[in-house]
Design an enzyme around this catalytic site. Structure first.
Site, PDB file in Angstrom:
ATOM      1  N   ASP A  35      42.389  46.535  30.732  1.00 13.51           N
ATOM      2  CA  ASP A  35      42.713  45.534  31.751  1.00 13.51           C
ATOM      3  C   ASP A  35      42.591  46.177  33.130  1.00 13.51           C
ATOM      4  O   ASP A  35      43.009  47.315  33.343  1.00 13.51           O
ATOM      5  CB  ASP A  35      44.131  44.994  31.528  1.00 13.51           C
ATOM      6  N   ILE A  36      42.030  45.440  34.075  1.00  9.68           N
ATOM      7  CA  ILE A  36      41.804  45.972  35.421  1.00  9.68           C
ATOM      8  C   ILE A  36      43.124  46.170  36.172  1.00  9.68           C
ATOM      9  O   ILE A  36      43.189  46.964  37.111  1.00  9.68           O
ATOM     10  CB  ILE A  36      40.860  45.017  36.202  1.00  9.68           C
ATOM     11  N   ASN A  97      47.738  34.393  25.935  1.00 10.38           N
ATOM     12  CA  ASN A  97      48.129  33.258  26.764  1.00 10.38           C
ATOM     13  C   ASN A  97      47.121  32.129  26.597  1.00 10.38           C
ATOM     14  O   ASN A  97      45.916  32.376  26.438  1.00 10.38           O
ATOM     15  CB  ASN A  97      48.181  33.678  28.235  1.00 10.38           C
ATOM     16  N   GLU A 105      44.886  32.912  32.863  1.00 17.41           N
ATOM     17  CA  GLU A 105      44.065  32.992  34.078  1.00 17.41           C
ATOM     18  C   GLU A 105      42.579  32.944  33.766  1.00 17.41           C
ATOM     19  O   GLU A 105      41.802  32.377  34.535  1.00 17.41           O
ATOM     20  CB  GLU A 105      44.383  34.290  34.840  1.00 17.41           C
ATOM     21  N   VAL A 106      42.187  33.592  32.694  1.00 19.46           N
ATOM     22  CA  VAL A 106      40.759  33.662  32.353  1.00 19.46           C
ATOM     23  C   VAL A 106      40.520  32.802  31.099  1.00 19.46           C
ATOM     24  O   VAL A 106      41.089  33.081  30.036  1.00 19.46           O
ATOM     25  CB  VAL A 106      40.323  35.113  32.100  1.00 19.46           C
ATOM     26  N   HIS A 110      41.495  35.926  24.854  1.00 20.20           N
ATOM     27  CA  HIS A 110      41.735  37.371  24.891  1.00 20.20           C
ATOM     28  C   HIS A 110      43.126  37.647  24.367  1.00 20.20           C
ATOM     29  O   HIS A 110      44.067  36.903  24.658  1.00 20.20           O
ATOM     30  CB  HIS A 110      41.562  37.955  26.291  1.00 20.20           C
ATOM     31  N   HIS A 112      45.966  40.428  24.677  1.00 27.91           N
ATOM     32  CA  HIS A 112      46.440  41.612  25.393  1.00 27.91           C
ATOM     33  C   HIS A 112      47.101  42.536  24.374  1.00 27.91           C
ATOM     34  O   HIS A 112      47.989  42.097  23.625  1.00 27.91           O
ATOM     35  CB  HIS A 112      47.519  41.246  26.417  1.00 27.91           C
TER      36      HIS A 112
HETATM   37  P1  5GP Z   1      45.590  35.991  31.314  1.00 25.60           P
HETATM   38  O1  5GP Z   1      46.578  35.715  32.399  1.00 25.60           O
HETATM   39  O2  5GP Z   1      44.406  35.077  31.372  1.00 25.60           O
HETATM   40  O3  5GP Z   1      46.218  36.093  29.963  1.00 25.60           O
HETATM   41  O4  5GP Z   1      45.076  37.473  31.580  1.00 25.60           O
HETATM   42  C1  5GP Z   1      43.887  37.778  32.264  1.00 25.60           C
HETATM   43  C2  5GP Z   1      43.834  39.284  32.410  1.00 25.60           C
HETATM   44  O5  5GP Z   1      42.533  39.630  32.804  1.00 25.60           O
HETATM   45  C3  5GP Z   1      44.786  39.848  33.471  1.00 25.60           C
HETATM   46  O6  5GP Z   1      45.675  40.785  32.851  1.00 25.60           O
HETATM   47  C4  5GP Z   1      43.859  40.498  34.481  1.00 25.60           C
HETATM   48  O7  5GP Z   1      44.367  41.705  35.008  1.00 25.60           O
HETATM   49  C5  5GP Z   1      42.606  40.724  33.666  1.00 25.60           C
HETATM   50  N1  5GP Z   1      41.367  40.710  34.451  1.00 25.60           N
HETATM   51  C6  5GP Z   1      40.994  39.790  35.382  1.00 25.60           C
HETATM   52  N2  5GP Z   1      39.794  40.081  35.880  1.00 25.60           N
HETATM   53  C7  5GP Z   1      39.386  41.210  35.241  1.00 25.60           C
HETATM   54  C8  5GP Z   1      38.191  42.003  35.347  1.00 25.60           C
HETATM   55  O8  5GP Z   1      37.267  41.735  36.097  1.00 25.60           O
HETATM   56  N3  5GP Z   1      38.128  43.105  34.537  1.00 25.60           N
HETATM   57  C9  5GP Z   1      39.137  43.431  33.667  1.00 25.60           C
HETATM   58  N4  5GP Z   1      38.962  44.534  32.929  1.00 25.60           N
HETATM   59  N5  5GP Z   1      40.265  42.703  33.562  1.00 25.60           N
HETATM   60  C10 5GP Z   1      40.382  41.614  34.344  1.00 25.60           C
END
Ligand code: 5GP
Length: 126
Positions: A35-36, A97, A105-106, A110, A112
């Protein structure tokens, strides 16, 4: 209702090689990368290569082969990073999520994999 996959999401771009990533594991149908913005010493995202928005979408439409590969990939990542919950590992938390209430968010499925420290209880009471 059906799901509509946005192929411009950031993980789709990672899968197409348009954005770099720190790869942890590649399998036939899955990719795992750091994760970034890590929230724990171990914070890896495991994604299917196929266009699935969330777990429900994946469970509905993915092939058995994809589901098997993804499930095994999540376990393999845990073991590779020593956060599995057997005698040799300290344990971890898996989070997927989904949607608005899940604060996803994405919009590409995925999981985690979080570990490397005590993570506390799952949720704070609202
Ligand atoms: P969500 O809130 O959708 O469950 O988590 C999205 C995750 O994607 C977040 O933890 C965020 O830090 C990670 N993320 C967003 N953009 C990028 C990216 O460009 N590269 C990587 N490696 N992680 C990302």
């Amino acid at each position: 209702m059906s799901y509509h996959y946005d192929d411009q999401n950031i993980f789709a771009k990672i899968l197409r090689g348009e954005i770099p990533n720190s790869t942890v594991l590649e399998t036939a149908h899955s990719l795992a990368f750091n994760d970034i913005n890590p929230l724990a010493p171990v914070h890896v995202l495991v994604i299917p290569r196929g266009p699935y928005v969330c777990y429900d979408h994946f469970a509905l439409e993915a092939s058995d082969e994809e589901i098997l590969d993804f499930t095994r990939a999540v376990g393999q990542v845990c073991r590779m990073l020593g956060v599995q919950a057997d005698d040799a590992g300290d344990g971890c938390r898996l989070i997927a999520n989904a949607g608005a209430n899940g604060v996803q968010e994405v919009p590409h499925l995925h999981v985690h994999v979080l570990g490397g420290r005590m993570l506390g209880r799952m949720l704070a009471r609202a």
